[in-house]
Design a protein around this motif. Structure first.
Motif, PDB file in Angstrom:
ATOM      1  N   GLN A 269      -4.090 -25.028  -8.391  1.00 40.43           N
ATOM      2  CA  GLN A 269      -4.807 -23.946  -9.462  1.00 40.43           C
ATOM      3  C   GLN A 269      -3.755 -23.891 -10.795  1.00 40.43           C
ATOM      4  N   THR A 270      -3.183 -24.882 -11.133  1.00 36.39           N
ATOM      5  CA  THR A 270      -2.260 -25.064 -12.215  1.00 36.39           C
ATOM      6  C   THR A 270      -2.660 -25.964 -13.293  1.00 36.39           C
ATOM      7  N   ILE A 271      -2.131 -25.865 -14.430  1.00 34.81           N
ATOM      8  CA  ILE A 271      -2.268 -26.665 -15.710  1.00 34.81           C
ATOM      9  C   ILE A 271      -0.832 -26.948 -16.364  1.00 34.81           C
ATOM     10  N   THR A 272      -0.884 -28.402 -16.398  1.00 32.17           N
ATOM     11  CA  THR A 272       0.388 -28.869 -17.133  1.00 32.17           C
ATOM     12  C   THR A 272       0.046 -29.054 -18.555  1.00 32.17           C
ATOM     13  N   VAL A 273       0.782 -28.539 -19.448  1.00 27.94           N
ATOM     14  CA  VAL A 273       0.641 -28.610 -20.968  1.00 27.94           C
ATOM     15  C   VAL A 273       1.926 -29.039 -21.493  1.00 27.94           C
ATOM     16  N   TYR A 274       1.537 -30.025 -22.732  1.00 30.74           N
ATOM     17  CA  TYR A 274       2.440 -30.567 -23.536  1.00 30.74           C
ATOM     18  C   TYR A 274       2.791 -29.839 -24.698  1.00 30.74           C
ATOM     19  N   ARG A 275       3.856 -29.178 -25.313  1.00 30.04           N
ATOM     20  CA  ARG A 275       3.806 -28.510 -26.277  1.00 30.04           C
ATOM     21  C   ARG A 275       4.647 -29.398 -27.370  1.00 30.04           C
ATOM     22  N   PRO A 276       3.996 -30.014 -28.233  1.00 28.45           N
ATOM     23  CA  PRO A 276       4.549 -30.680 -29.394  1.00 28.45           C
ATOM     24  C   PRO A 276       5.358 -29.850 -30.340  1.00 28.45           C
ATOM     25  N   LYS A 277       5.194 -28.564 -30.611  1.00 28.64           N
ATOM     26  CA  LYS A 277       5.968 -27.955 -31.430  1.00 28.64           C
ATOM     27  C   LYS A 277       7.435 -27.672 -30.876  1.00 28.64           C
ATOM     28  N   VAL A 278       7.379 -27.530 -29.563  1.00 35.34           N
ATOM     29  CA  VAL A 278       8.839 -27.507 -29.149  1.00 35.34           C
ATOM     30  C   VAL A 278       9.291 -28.656 -28.319  1.00 35.34           C
ATOM     31  N   GLY A 279       8.539 -29.722 -28.077  1.00 34.40           N
ATOM     32  CA  GLY A 279       8.796 -30.981 -27.411  1.00 34.40           C
ATOM     33  C   GLY A 279       9.046 -30.822 -25.854  1.00 34.40           C
ATOM     34  N   VAL A 280       8.453 -29.891 -25.311  1.00 31.60           N
ATOM     35  CA  VAL A 280       8.584 -29.922 -23.758  1.00 31.60           C
ATOM     36  C   VAL A 280       7.202 -29.495 -23.112  1.00 31.60           C
ATOM     37  N   ASP A 282       5.192 -27.721 -19.722  1.00 28.65           N
ATOM     38  CA  ASP A 282       5.291 -26.731 -18.750  1.00 28.65           C
ATOM     39  C   ASP A 282       4.049 -26.829 -17.882  1.00 28.65           C
ATOM     40  N   THR A 283       4.332 -26.172 -16.509  1.00 31.23           N
ATOM     41  CA  THR A 283       3.283 -26.200 -15.755  1.00 31.23           C
ATOM     42  C   THR A 283       3.257 -24.393 -15.670  1.00 31.23           C
ATOM     43  N   ILE A 284       1.838 -24.080 -15.759  1.00 31.70           N
ATOM     44  CA  ILE A 284       1.526 -22.829 -15.743  1.00 31.70           C
ATOM     45  C   ILE A 284       0.251 -22.499 -14.555  1.00 31.70           C
ATOM     46  N   HIS A 285       0.294 -21.345 -14.123  1.00 28.33           N
ATOM     47  CA  HIS A 285      -0.919 -21.019 -12.951  1.00 28.33           C
ATOM     48  C   HIS A 285      -2.172 -20.990 -13.969  1.00 28.33           C
ATOM     49  N   MET A 286      -3.141 -21.026 -13.259  1.00 28.67           N
ATOM     50  CA  MET A 286      -4.444 -21.083 -13.958  1.00 28.67           C
ATOM     51  C   MET A 286      -5.329 -19.885 -13.232  1.00 28.67           C
ATOM     52  N   HIS A 287      -5.827 -19.298 -14.067  1.00 28.98           N
ATOM     53  CA  HIS A 287      -6.644 -18.005 -13.438  1.00 28.98           C
ATOM     54  C   HIS A 287      -7.914 -18.499 -12.668  1.00 28.98           C
ATOM     55  N   SER A 288      -8.277 -17.656 -11.786  1.00 31.86           N
ATOM     56  CA  SER A 288      -9.232 -18.048 -11.037  1.00 31.86           C
ATOM     57  C   SER A 288     -10.632 -18.307 -11.721  1.00 31.86           C
ATOM     58  N   MET A 289     -10.746 -17.216 -12.906  1.00 33.94           N
ATOM     59  CA  MET A 289     -11.938 -17.397 -13.716  1.00 33.94           C
ATOM     60  C   MET A 289     -11.953 -18.635 -14.489  1.00 33.94           C
ATOM     61  N   LEU A 290     -10.903 -19.038 -14.822  1.00 32.46           N
ATOM     62  CA  LEU A 290     -10.871 -20.179 -15.557  1.00 32.46           C
ATOM     63  C   LEU A 290     -10.981 -21.425 -15.026  1.00 32.46           C
ATOM     64  N   ALA A 291     -10.460 -21.491 -13.667  1.00 34.23           N
ATOM     65  CA  ALA A 291     -10.763 -22.501 -12.660  1.00 34.23           C
ATOM     66  C   ALA A 291     -12.071 -22.652 -12.520  1.00 34.23           C
ATOM     67  N   ALA A 292     -12.641 -21.761 -12.297  1.00 34.44           N
ATOM     68  CA  ALA A 292     -14.177 -21.762 -12.055  1.00 34.44           C
ATOM     69  C   ALA A 292     -15.056 -22.320 -13.215  1.00 34.44           C
ATOM     70  N   GLU A 293     -14.532 -21.999 -14.216  1.00 32.95           N
ATOM     71  CA  GLU A 293     -15.292 -22.454 -15.543  1.00 32.95           C
ATOM     72  C   GLU A 293     -14.897 -23.854 -15.810  1.00 32.95           C
ATOM     73  N   LEU A 294     -13.734 -24.420 -15.777  1.00 35.56           N
ATOM     74  CA  LEU A 294     -13.374 -25.855 -15.692  1.00 35.56           C
ATOM     75  C   LEU A 294     -14.164 -26.624 -14.627  1.00 35.56           C
ATOM     76  N   GLN A 295     -14.192 -26.044 -13.354  1.00 34.66           N
ATOM     77  CA  GLN A 295     -14.915 -26.750 -12.347  1.00 34.66           C
ATOM     78  C   GLN A 295     -16.279 -27.081 -12.529  1.00 34.66           C
ATOM     79  N   ALA A 296     -17.190 -26.070 -13.390  1.00 33.02           N
ATOM     80  CA  ALA A 296     -18.298 -26.116 -13.618  1.00 33.02           C
ATOM     81  C   ALA A 296     -18.536 -27.029 -14.621  1.00 33.02           C
ATOM     82  N   LEU A 297     -17.483 -27.099 -15.538  1.00 35.47           N
ATOM     83  CA  LEU A 297     -17.556 -28.178 -16.576  1.00 35.47           C
ATOM     84  C   LEU A 297     -17.401 -29.605 -16.287  1.00 35.47           C
TER      85      LEU A 297
END
Length: 401
Positions: A269-280, A282-297
């Motif tokens: 239940q995580t998302i890994t994002v690349y930040r071109p603005k700062v060049g790094v 990060d892996t952040i936690h994914m909200h359960s509501m968002l996880a359900a939305e992306l799974q359905a998608l």
């Protein structure tokens, strides 16, 4: 018990690259920087030879020292000859073009480069365009500020008023440019000349002594929980997951548009994002509501790990959200709300997150390179808390005394 000598204490300290100090006996606001000769030459007495340059402020001096140190470490620094810089025949526009090319080579995102476009076009139309960068003086920069304030620009709105005509070009009469626009022009000139100073092609930057125009502090539009619910309900089907991701993660639009299915882990239940603005990244936690939305998608649309998560209404990865955002605002009855942009979802996330504490975690989640940026949200929350406390009357304070 062991004792530590002064020499041992000095050895533990990080050796600074040069120093910044006020010019002795000079006018108020005059500063100097001093740093060791990168070629390692020595004086007649065998001491390290130091180079000195004039700067307009302490902040400019510290920034320039950092640029020089970086150039020395990368082997790009060109040392001055006999105290003077090599001849630099670049015009201002050529210096700006070289600066933007160098930024692309460093890996700066193309969206970041495009933001300089308005300033680059304005400078190209000005009398400074063909001036040699080495001949510029503070008076020239002030003259540009005055010239820029007199110009009336025509703005071009690229977004059509209907979904069937999204690329309609509409010309609107422009007014006098804001202080923020002029400051961005000056910042671009300063950055281009600082690069030449860093490379040893110029001795000093004349922009450092220029006073910038005062910019009004923008009000950050924040949505309440009820408004967030109305907004998400008013989103089109293809836009809803994108808006929900912005609201529940606080990520920038460019970071979300670049998200691949391989970056989403439903197990952890995580998302890994690349930040071109700062060049790094990060892996952040994914909200359960968002996880359900992306799974359905993903179940509805499918997609391999190297496919984009968010696609346009026509199924293309070039996700354009501006028309869908305006439509969602109208559906939620928020289209007349002042200062409400898509970035407001990021501000809303940060504000509601801070209501539950942990400001240090917020810096990592939002991807701020410096805590100073995150502190803006903290200060805003502190002001809200103060007003809330002052408004309490739980003990009948008005009747005391």
């Amino acid at each position: 018990m062991s004792t530590t000598t002064k020499s041992q204490k000095r050895a533990r300290r990080r050796r600074r690259f040069g120093k910044v100090f006020p010019r002795p006996g000079g006018p108020k606001g005059a500063w100097l920087i001093q740093y060791p000769d990168p070629e390692g030459t020595k004086t007649a007495s065998g001491r390290t030879r130091y180079l000195t340059k004039s700067v307009g402020s302490e902040a400019e001096g510290k920034a320039l020292l950092g640029e020089i140190e970086k150039a020395v470490l990368l082997g790009q620094f060109v040392a001055p000859t006999n105290g003077t810089a090599p001849a630099c025949n670049l015009t201002l526009m050529e210096a700006i073009t070289e600066y933007l090319t160098a930024k692309r080579a460093e890996g700066k995102s193309e969206n970041g480069i495009k933001r300089y476009g308005v300033s680059q076009r304005a400078i190209a139309m000005s009398p400074l365009a063909d001036r040699r960068a080495a001949d510029l003086s503070p008076r020239d920069i002030e003259s540009y500020q005055a010239w820029r304030r007199q110009r009336k620009w025509l703005g071009v709105r690229k977004l059509g008023s209907t979904r069937k005509d999204p690329n309609q070009l509409v010309r609107v009469k422009g007014g006098a440019p804001s202080n923020a626009s002029i400051n961005r022009d000056i910042a671009l000139v300063s950055a281009a000349i600082n690069r030449l100073v860093r490379l040893g092609l110029l001795q000093k930057n004349p922009v450092g002594r220029i006073k910038r125009g005062k910019e009004p502090v923008r009000t950050r539009a924040i949505l309440s929980k009820e408004e967030c619910s109305r907004l998400i309900d008013g989103c089109a089907d293809y836009f809803r997951p994108f808006a929900l991701a912005a609201l529940l993660t606080g990520q920038r639009p460019c970071e979300l548009k670049a998200l691949l299915w391989g970056d989403v882990s439903f197990g952890n239940q995580t998302i890994t994002v690349y930040r071109p603005k700062v060049g790094v990244g990060d892996t952040i936690h994914m909200h359960s509501m968002l996880a359900a939305e992306l799974q359905a998608l993903k179940k509805r649309r499918g997609g391999a790990d190297d496919h984009y998560v968010f696609l346009s209404s026509t199924g293309k990865p070039e996700f354009e959200y501006r028309w869908a955002w305006r439509s969602a605002l109208r559906a939620a009855g928020l289209d007349r709300r002042k200062g409400l942009t898509f970035y407001s979802l990021r501000h809303t996330f940060a504000t509601h997150y801070l209501e539950r504490g942990a400001p240090a975690d917020l810096q990592q989640i939002l991807g701020h390179a410096s805590y100073t940026t995150t502190a803006r949200y903290v200060r805003a929350m502190s002001e809200r808390a103060r007003k809330g406390i002052e408004g309490l009357d739980v003990m009948g304070a008005g009747k005391l005394g």
